[in-house]
Design a protein around this motif. Structure first.
Motif, mmCIF file in Angstrom:
data_model
loop_
_atom_site.group_PDB
_atom_site.id
_atom_site.type_symbol
_atom_site.label_atom_id
_atom_site.label_comp_id
_atom_site.label_asym_id
_atom_site.label_seq_id
_atom_site.Cartn_x
_atom_site.Cartn_y
_atom_site.Cartn_z
ATOM 1 N N ALA A 265 0.824 -1.209 0.000
ATOM 2 C CA ALA A 265 0.000 0.000 0.000
ATOM 3 C C ALA A 265 0.857 1.257 0.000
ATOM 4 C CB ALA A 265 -0.954 -0.010 1.194
ATOM 5 N N ASP A 266 1.930 1.266 0.780
ATOM 6 C CA ASP A 266 2.804 2.445 0.835
ATOM 7 C C ASP A 266 3.393 2.756 -0.538
ATOM 8 O OD1 ASP A 266 2.357 2.807 3.536
ATOM 9 O OD2 ASP A 266 4.169 1.745 4.146
ATOM 10 N N TYR A 267 3.760 1.731 -1.278
ATOM 11 C CA TYR A 267 4.303 1.918 -2.626
ATOM 12 C C TYR A 267 3.239 2.512 -3.549
ATOM 13 C CZ TYR A 267 5.801 0.868 -7.353
ATOM 14 O OH TYR A 267 6.112 0.973 -8.690
ATOM 15 N N LEU A 268 2.034 1.976 -3.493
ATOM 16 C CA LEU A 268 0.956 2.481 -4.343
ATOM 17 C C LEU A 268 0.623 3.930 -4.007
ATOM 18 C CD1 LEU A 268 -1.326 -0.693 -4.341
ATOM 19 C CD2 LEU A 268 0.040 0.174 -6.259
ATOM 20 N N ILE A 269 0.605 4.257 -2.726
ATOM 21 C CA ILE A 269 0.335 5.632 -2.304
ATOM 22 C C ILE A 269 1.411 6.572 -2.842
ATOM 23 C CG2 ILE A 269 0.304 7.169 -0.290
ATOM 24 C CD1 ILE A 269 -1.161 4.870 1.206
ATOM 25 N N LEU A 270 2.666 6.205 -2.640
ATOM 26 C CA LEU A 270 3.765 7.036 -3.109
ATOM 27 C C LEU A 270 3.692 7.229 -4.621
ATOM 28 C CD1 LEU A 270 6.498 8.484 -2.670
ATOM 29 C CD2 LEU A 270 7.580 6.266 -3.012
ATOM 30 N N THR A 271 3.488 6.156 -5.355
ATOM 31 C CA THR A 271 3.450 6.215 -6.810
ATOM 32 C C THR A 271 2.316 7.096 -7.306
ATOM 33 O OG1 THR A 271 4.394 4.002 -6.915
ATOM 34 C CG2 THR A 271 3.333 4.803 -8.891
ATOM 35 N N LEU A 272 1.115 6.914 -6.769
ATOM 36 C CA LEU A 272 -0.012 7.728 -7.211
ATOM 37 C C LEU A 272 0.194 9.207 -6.885
ATOM 38 C CD1 LEU A 272 -3.014 5.374 -6.394
ATOM 39 C CD2 LEU A 272 -2.315 6.198 -8.657
ATOM 40 N N LYS A 273 0.769 9.492 -5.737
ATOM 41 C CA LYS A 273 1.044 10.890 -5.392
ATOM 42 C C LYS A 273 2.107 11.488 -6.312
ATOM 43 C CE LYS A 273 -0.518 10.918 -0.628
ATOM 44 N NZ LYS A 273 -0.160 11.142 0.788
ATOM 45 N N GLN A 274 3.075 10.675 -6.722
ATOM 46 C CA GLN A 274 4.091 11.152 -7.657
ATOM 47 C C GLN A 274 3.492 11.416 -9.040
ATOM 48 O OE1 GLN A 274 6.996 8.011 -7.189
ATOM 49 N NE2 GLN A 274 8.289 9.301 -5.903
ATOM 50 N N TYR A 275 2.575 10.570 -9.482
ATOM 51 C CA TYR A 275 1.882 10.833 -10.756
ATOM 52 C C TYR A 275 1.044 12.108 -10.643
ATOM 53 C CZ TYR A 275 3.023 6.175 -12.610
ATOM 54 O OH TYR A 275 3.665 5.057 -13.073
ATOM 55 N N ARG A 276 0.360 12.253 -9.525
ATOM 56 C CA ARG A 276 -0.500 13.418 -9.311
ATOM 57 C C ARG A 276 0.306 14.719 -9.309
ATOM 58 N NH1 ARG A 276 -3.724 13.652 -3.781
ATOM 59 N NH2 ARG A 276 -1.621 14.110 -3.065
ATOM 60 N N SER A 277 1.455 14.711 -8.672
ATOM 61 C CA SER A 277 2.269 15.928 -8.565
ATOM 62 C C SER A 277 3.089 16.207 -9.822
ATOM 63 C CB SER A 277 3.223 15.815 -7.372
ATOM 64 O OG SER A 277 4.265 14.892 -7.658
ATOM 65 N N GLY A 278 3.245 15.217 -10.672
ATOM 66 C CA GLY A 278 4.079 15.376 -11.856
ATOM 67 C C GLY A 278 5.516 14.941 -11.638
ATOM 68 N N GLU A 279 5.841 14.522 -10.403
ATOM 69 C CA GLU A 279 7.189 14.037 -10.120
ATOM 70 C C GLU A 279 7.506 12.807 -10.976
ATOM 71 O OE1 GLU A 279 9.769 12.306 -6.351
ATOM 72 O OE2 GLU A 279 7.906 13.370 -5.960
ATOM 73 N N ARG A 280 6.516 11.961 -11.174
ATOM 74 C CA ARG A 280 6.608 10.846 -12.121
ATOM 75 C C ARG A 280 5.837 11.255 -13.352
ATOM 76 N NH1 ARG A 280 6.145 4.572 -10.384
ATOM 77 N NH2 ARG A 280 7.990 4.575 -9.095
ATOM 78 N N ASN A 281 6.476 11.139 -14.494
ATOM 79 C CA ASN A 281 5.848 11.578 -15.727
ATOM 80 C C ASN A 281 5.384 10.368 -16.534
ATOM 81 O OD1 ASN A 281 4.981 13.059 -17.879
ATOM 82 N ND2 ASN A 281 7.018 13.582 -18.623
ATOM 83 N N ASN A 282 4.082 10.262 -16.715
ATOM 84 C CA ASN A 282 3.508 9.203 -17.525
ATOM 85 C C ASN A 282 2.239 9.752 -18.162
ATOM 86 O OD1 ASN A 282 1.470 6.840 -17.836
ATOM 87 N ND2 ASN A 282 3.476 5.833 -17.739
ATOM 88 N N ALA A 283 2.195 9.729 -19.477
ATOM 89 C CA ALA A 283 1.080 10.338 -20.209
ATOM 90 C C ALA A 283 -0.264 9.691 -19.882
ATOM 91 C CB ALA A 283 1.346 10.274 -21.708
ATOM 92 N N GLN A 284 -0.270 8.409 -19.527
ATOM 93 C CA GLN A 284 -1.526 7.735 -19.203
ATOM 94 C C GLN A 284 -1.925 7.925 -17.751
ATOM 95 O OE1 GLN A 284 -0.234 3.890 -20.530
ATOM 96 N NE2 GLN A 284 -1.355 4.055 -22.454
ATOM 97 N N MET A 285 -0.960 7.859 -16.844
ATOM 98 C CA MET A 285 -1.286 7.914 -15.415
ATOM 99 C C MET A 285 -1.465 9.329 -14.874
ATOM 100 S SD MET A 285 -1.954 5.089 -14.034
ATOM 101 C CE MET A 285 -2.000 5.715 -12.372
ATOM 102 N N ALA A 286 -0.766 10.303 -15.427
ATOM 103 C CA ALA A 286 -0.869 11.679 -14.914
ATOM 104 C C ALA A 286 -2.316 12.171 -14.892
ATOM 105 C CB ALA A 286 0.028 12.615 -15.711
ATOM 106 N N PRO A 287 -3.076 12.045 -15.991
ATOM 107 C CA PRO A 287 -4.457 12.525 -15.932
ATOM 108 C C PRO A 287 -5.348 11.667 -15.028
ATOM 109 C CG PRO A 287 -3.953 11.680 -18.132
ATOM 110 C CD PRO A 287 -2.689 11.660 -17.345
ATOM 111 N N MET A 288 -5.018 10.402 -14.883
ATOM 112 C CA MET A 288 -5.806 9.527 -14.008
ATOM 113 C C MET A 288 -5.634 9.924 -12.540
ATOM 114 S SD MET A 288 -7.396 7.350 -15.850
ATOM 115 C CE MET A 288 -7.501 8.245 -17.373
ATOM 116 N N ALA A 289 -4.431 10.309 -12.168
ATOM 117 C CA ALA A 289 -4.134 10.636 -10.771
ATOM 118 C C ALA A 289 -4.383 12.105 -10.437
ATOM 119 C CB ALA A 289 -2.685 10.283 -10.462
ATOM 120 N N ALA A 290 -4.506 12.950 -11.448
ATOM 121 C CA ALA A 290 -4.574 14.398 -11.243
ATOM 122 C C ALA A 290 -5.665 14.830 -10.272
ATOM 123 C CB ALA A 290 -4.761 15.111 -12.580
#
Length: 110
Positions: free
Chosen positions: A60-85
């Motif tokens: 769960a901690d990994y999933l939380i971190l990853t989704l927050k990184q997609y949301r903030s733009g720290e992780r860049n992924n064209a598919q996940m960024a809008p999903m997490a935004a």
């Protein structure tokens, strides 16, 4: 002295067992919120194709971190960024609680 040490050990063990994500997310709400995730990650969280990551059984901690990184733009992924935004912290915790409790893939024995 022994009583104080025992209390501290028990308190730490309880915190480690519960974990921050385990205490904060609701798997039932996460399942309800996972409708858009299913399009790529499948109903079982194991992905609909090899290009989509398996999220079932992830920590769960990994999933939380990853989704927050997609949301903030720290992780860049064209598919996940809008999903997490538009996910709130509660949404992320619920999704993480849901996917972390699903059975993941098994490593085959050689």
């Amino acid at each position: 002295m022994l009583h104080k040490t025992s209390t501290i050990v028990l308190l730490c063990a309880g915190l480690l067992a519960a974990g921050p994500a385990a205490a904060s997310g609701n798997p039932e709400l996460g399942k309800a919120k996972s409708a858009t995730c299913v399009a790529c990650h499948g109903a079982d969280g194991k992905g609909i194709a090899p290009t989509f990551p398996v999220i079932a059984g992830q920590h769960a901690d990994y999933l939380i971190l990853t989704l927050k990184q997609y949301r903030s733009g720290e992780r860049n992924n064209a598919q996940m960024a809008p999903m997490a935004a538009n996910l709130s912290d509660d949404d992320i915790a619920d999704l993480a609680a849901y996917y972390s409790q699903l059975p993941g893939l098994k490593t085959p024995k050689p």
